[in-house]
Design an enzyme around this catalytic site. Structure first.
Site, mmCIF file in Angstrom:
data_model
loop_
_atom_site.group_PDB
_atom_site.id
_atom_site.type_symbol
_atom_site.label_atom_id
_atom_site.label_comp_id
_atom_site.label_asym_id
_atom_site.label_seq_id
_atom_site.Cartn_x
_atom_site.Cartn_y
_atom_site.Cartn_z
ATOM 1 N N ASP A 144 -9.387 -6.329 3.230
ATOM 2 C CA ASP A 144 -8.147 -6.602 2.854
ATOM 3 C C ASP A 144 -7.554 -8.224 3.457
ATOM 4 O OD1 ASP A 144 -7.257 -4.479 1.450
ATOM 5 O OD2 ASP A 144 -6.584 -3.546 3.416
ATOM 6 N N ASP A 172 0.831 -1.196 0.116
ATOM 7 C CA ASP A 172 -0.054 0.076 -0.180
ATOM 8 C C ASP A 172 0.867 1.264 -0.012
ATOM 9 O OD1 ASP A 172 -2.415 -1.328 0.209
ATOM 10 O OD2 ASP A 172 -2.139 -1.726 2.369
ATOM 11 N N ASP A 207 -4.593 -2.984 5.721
ATOM 12 C CA ASP A 207 -5.088 -2.701 6.771
ATOM 13 C C ASP A 207 -6.517 -2.565 6.856
ATOM 14 O OD1 ASP A 207 -5.973 -0.734 4.990
ATOM 15 O OD2 ASP A 207 -4.277 0.822 5.853
#
Length: 907
Positions: free
Chosen positions: A634, A337, A630
């Site tokens: 996910d 990310d 997070d």
């Protein structure tokens, strides 16, 4: 507080209203429990955790060290030596070695257990609780009945609780009910006593998680009293499975056992034919088997992996299962990310976009006057109100970093969130989600309601029919829309993130199911633009990945231009790599993505569901993938990845539970540090595994060849066991903490499932063992023919000569194996290029081992126990030559092999 369990009957909390539940629990619906009362209740009810399996007492754990087939064989050796041969000294020495091994195993097992307990504590979940009117995070184990907890999307529930308030709250209760669809919650309903957990809309339960909305709830049951605690099947924790390396060692160990049994049988039979005593040969055979079989390797591997995870934890990477340590060394693709991992996750508003598409710096906007200032004030107010960030009593900003940045920008513009909320209280909301890319709140205003919607500018423009102008609200024509979008793209190309605001006024709040329809017919107000700068350490970490041949892909929900700007700044968007957006991923099949996935460096505007598709495509191409995440959504991608990496700060409890590793600092550099540490751990595992096996091979071959050639017993059982203890104990453990070689991140990752004990490697270890054997037997023969220790002499002279020659071989074997430990520090570099002081543990263990060997050679009571004699000067010269020459030959062959296998330069 009235007891919530009377006469053994559980209270049916769903049958009470929120007010009744709060009163019964003696708590405050706004301020929660006082801190002192919470401590009292913790002592009364105990920690909020399920009953754990009772730990085995220390005495039983010590006794279990003897519960091993090889230890039983050694005990048999003690009985044979003492009761049959009447060699009480030999029996005592072997018994002492058995006891010492048990003590070492017990100590190491206890250390590993404590290390794993520390890791468990580091990764234990926390909950947000209001005590004494102050919100804070506390360990989930400290929750007590009566605690007031706050709930947000992504939170894992740690106790059963009765809802006090909620805003569009939906909870996934699949772990309890098996129903995959999230359950809508309702604070106001009161249900019958016999309502099942799946029907309790006014309750939330331990083990479930919030998917949508927010709320507050008062804890009613903790620990074993929760619904989760009542289900026996939920209490069973999965037994840790052996790691791939442990399974491989077990397989190799079986092959070694079969080979060793054959050799031992031959030695035993030939020894009897040579006239040796039956009992003596049995004792030798048993001792030889124990020396040859590395029965302690699996335990040492577990200990090393456990201690390695402690090192990683100190580097902010908390590994949740041991196999992940091995997998880390194989990782060749990291999908990271952007926000908070590659960047600081500290957004700062730097620019303002007006509703007409004009761009100002934030400082310029602050000094605007007239209608422009009014629009700027409305923009600041709306972004402060449509915002879940807040400050605690100490003034610390809490909430999503983007929302915190918006709140702080509004404060700079003179808009205080607390003050504006008191004038325009929130009455309803539609929480943000990554599919809609927006959030809406409804606020009471002068008999009506003011609706603010914030989110991606393009999404807002699609739902807007007008925009704010100096002359009032005007229809949003295509020209105005294009001007705003054009400037939004320009901001994005500079890695600035834009958060827009639109509003509308309504007379009444629609029914719950129609609230999402408020996100239409909007008036566009403007946008704030902010930047999250890259972490300084991310640049070095990415360069290290390039040298280690680990590919990195950046995944973000940001605008294409923003993602590309950050990717270019970080060097991820290198020549030959492309950028793909979520809409493109939607149209691709997994097979189509697989054909392109290796050339894609950035994924922009993606949703969490796309991550699974990316992982599948990369794994389909044979990559070992680490994926960060997070959010709640996910979790599937983290589960599917070879290494799921959750964020310790921004991550939800659900993502942490689905992960293999948690980053305590949410930092990309910590992932790379963990990969590096994974390579180091695995490299050190190989070092002591290869060392132990090559040494054991040399011991077996020495006795085997000597018996086949008709020599007398060249090593006594106690000497074999002593060699095993000196070489296997101290230097081998020291190799497990060897400092890394400088090129640990300069070569490609090893293949997942690669056999570290392939036939070629086993053959190489056999050659090493054979060279040490040649040196030991050469010392034995030269002691006879050069130094004159004729073991064939008659009577006491022959026995003394045999003891002296055997002492020389014994010392040669010990010294050669000790020196060989330095050879094993690198598979390519010469031992002369690896200074011994680099590993002070190995240097210390070698000095200690040499000291112990000298004690065996010169202390009278040890001479008697081991049947040794102090070597003369000539004998020491022979020992040094015969010990050093094999080690030097192994070193030269190693360097030559490495030189021949080096990559050739292309002409």
């Amino acid at each position: 507080m009235k007891t919530h369990e009377q006469a053994g009957q559980r209270v049916k909390w769903q049958s009470l209203s929120a007010a009744e539940a709060v009163e019964r629990l003696g708590t405050d619906p706004d301020a929660g429990l006082p801190g002192k009362e919470a401590k009292h209740r913790l002592s009364l009810y105990g920690p909020n955790r399920l009953q754990e399996e009772k730990k085995k007492p220390a005495l039983l754990r010590f006794i279990s060290q003897f519960n091993d087939f090889m230890i039983w064989v050694l005990i048999a050796a003690v009985l044979i030596s003492g009761l049959w041969l009447k060699e009480y000294l030999d029996a005592a020495v072997i018994a002492m070695i058995i006891l010492l091994n048990a003590v070492m195993g017990f100590v190491q097992e206890s250390r590993a257990e404590r290390a794993l307990e520390k890791l468990k504590a580091l990764s234990s979940p926390t909950v947000k609780v209001i005590r004494g009117g102050v919100e804070s995070e506390v360990p989930a184990g400290d929750l007590v009945p009566g605690d007031l907890v706050t709930l947000e999307a992504g939170d894992m529930l740690a106790a059963d609780a009765r809802l006090v308030s909620e805003a569009n709250l939906m909870v996934n209760e699949s772990s309890l009910t098996g129903e995959s669809t999230a359950t809508e919650k309702d604070t106001k309903c009161v249900l019958p006593n016999d309502a099942s957990p799946g029907d309790c809309a006014n309750m939330v339960f331990a083990g479930t998680h919030v998917e949508y909305g927010r709320g507050t709830a008062v804890v009613v049951e903790t620990g074993q009293r929760t619904e989760l605690g009542q289900i026996a099947s939920m209490l069973e924790e999965a037994r840790p499975e052996p790691t791939p390396l442990q399974r491989e060692l077990n397989d190799v160990g079986k092959r070694i056992v079969y080979l060793c049994l054959f050799i031992v049988a031959v030695v035993f039979a030939v020894g009897l034919l040579r006239g040796n005593a039956f009992a003596a040969m049995m004792l030798l055979a048993v001792s030889l088997a124990v020396a040859a079989i590395p029965e302690g390797l699996p335990a040492i591997v577990t200990i090393t992996l456990a201690q390695g995870t402690q090192t990683m934890a100190r580097q902010n990477a908390i590994v949740r299962n041991l196999p992940a340590v091995e997998t880390l060394g194989c990782a060749n693709y990291i999908c990271s990310d952007k926000t908070g991992t590659l960047t600081l996750n500290r957004m700062t508003v730097t620019s303002v976009l007006s509703s007409e598409g004009r761009r100002w710096t934030f400082e310029e906007a602050l000094v605007r006057t007239g209608p422009a200032r009014e629009a700027f004030t409305l923009l600041s107010q709306g972004l402060a109100l449509c915002n879940d960030a807040r400050r605690n009593p100490d003034g610390l900003a809490l909430g999503d970093p983007t929302e915190v940045a918006l709140m702080e920008a509004a404060e700079r513009a003179g808009v205080k969130k607390v003050e504006i909320e008191s004038r325009l209280p929130r009455k309803a909301e539609v929480p943000f989600d990554s599919d809609r890319k927006m959030m809406t709140t409804v606020h009471a205003e002068d008999g009506g309601y003011l609706v603010f919607t914030k989110g991606a500018v393009e999404a807002l423009l699609e739902r807007s029919v007008s925009y704010v102008t100096p002359d009032g609200d005007s229809a949003l024509d295509p020209g105005a829309r294009d001007a705003i979008l054009l400037e939004t793209v320009a901001l994005g190309s500079e890695a600035l993130r834009t958060i827009g605001l639109a509003y509308r006024r309504i007379d009444a709040i629609p029914p719950h199911e129609e609230i999402p329809l408020l996100e239409s017919g909007l008036t566009f107000v403007g946008a704030f633009a902010m930047k999250d700068p890259p972490r300084a350490e991310a640049f070095d970490a990415l360069e290290l990945c390039r040298r280690a041949q680990i590919e990195v892909a950046m995944i973000t929900g940001d605008h294409r231009a923003t993602a590309e700007a950050v990717g270019r700044e970080l060097g991820i968007m290198a020549p030959g790599r492309s950028l793909v957006e979520g809409v493109d991923l939607e149209e691709m099949s997994t097979e189509e993505l697989g054909g392109r996935v290796e050339e894609i460096g950035i994924y922009a505007r993606v949703s969490p569901r796309h991550k699974v598709k990316i992982v599948e495509a990369l794994k389909g191409r044979g990559h070992v993938v680490a994926m960060t995440g997070d959010g709640v959504n996910d979790a599937p991608a983290l589960k599917r990845a070879d290494i799921g990496v959750a964020m310790g700060i921004a991550g939800t409890d659900v993502s942490k539970e689905a992960s293999d590793m948690i980053l305590a600092d949410d930092n990309f550099a910590s992932i790379v540090a963990a990969v590096r540490q994974g390579r180091i751990i695995f490299s050190n595992l190989k070092k002591f595994i290869y060392f132990l096996l090559s040494c054991n091979i040399s011991e077996v071959l020495t006795v085997f060849i000597a018996v086949l050639l008709g020599y007398p017993l060249v090593l006594l059982p106690v000497q074999i066991l002593w060699i095993n203890l000196v070489t296997d104990g101290l230097p081998a453990l020291a190799l497990g903490v060897d400092p890394p070689e400088g090129d640990v991140m300069e070569h490609p990752p090893r293949r997942l499932g690669e056999n570290i004990l392939a036939l070629r490697k086993q053959a190489w270890l056999a050659w090493q063992g054979l060279l040490i054997t040649a040196g030991a037997l050469a010392a034995f023969l030269l002691a006879n023919y050069w130094l004159g220790y004729n073991w064939n002499a008659a009577g006491a002279t022959g026995e003394a000569n045999l003891d002296a020659a055997r002492t020389i071989l014994f010392s040669t074997m010990v010294l050669a194996q000790i020196l060989h430990s330095f050879n094993m520090r690198s598979e390519k570099r010469s031992l002369f290029l690896s200074p011994p002081w680099e590993n002070r543990f190995l240097l210390g263990s070698v000095l200690l081992s040499v000291g112990l060997q000298l004690a065996v050679l010169y202390l009278p009571f040890l001479q008697k126990a081991f049947k040794t004699s102090g070597p003369t000067g000539e004998a020491w010269l022979l020992i040094l030559l015969c010990a050093c020459i094999p080690v030097l030959i192994i070193d030269r062959l190693k360097v030559l092999t490495a030189w021949r296998s080096r990559p050739r330069q292309q002409p």
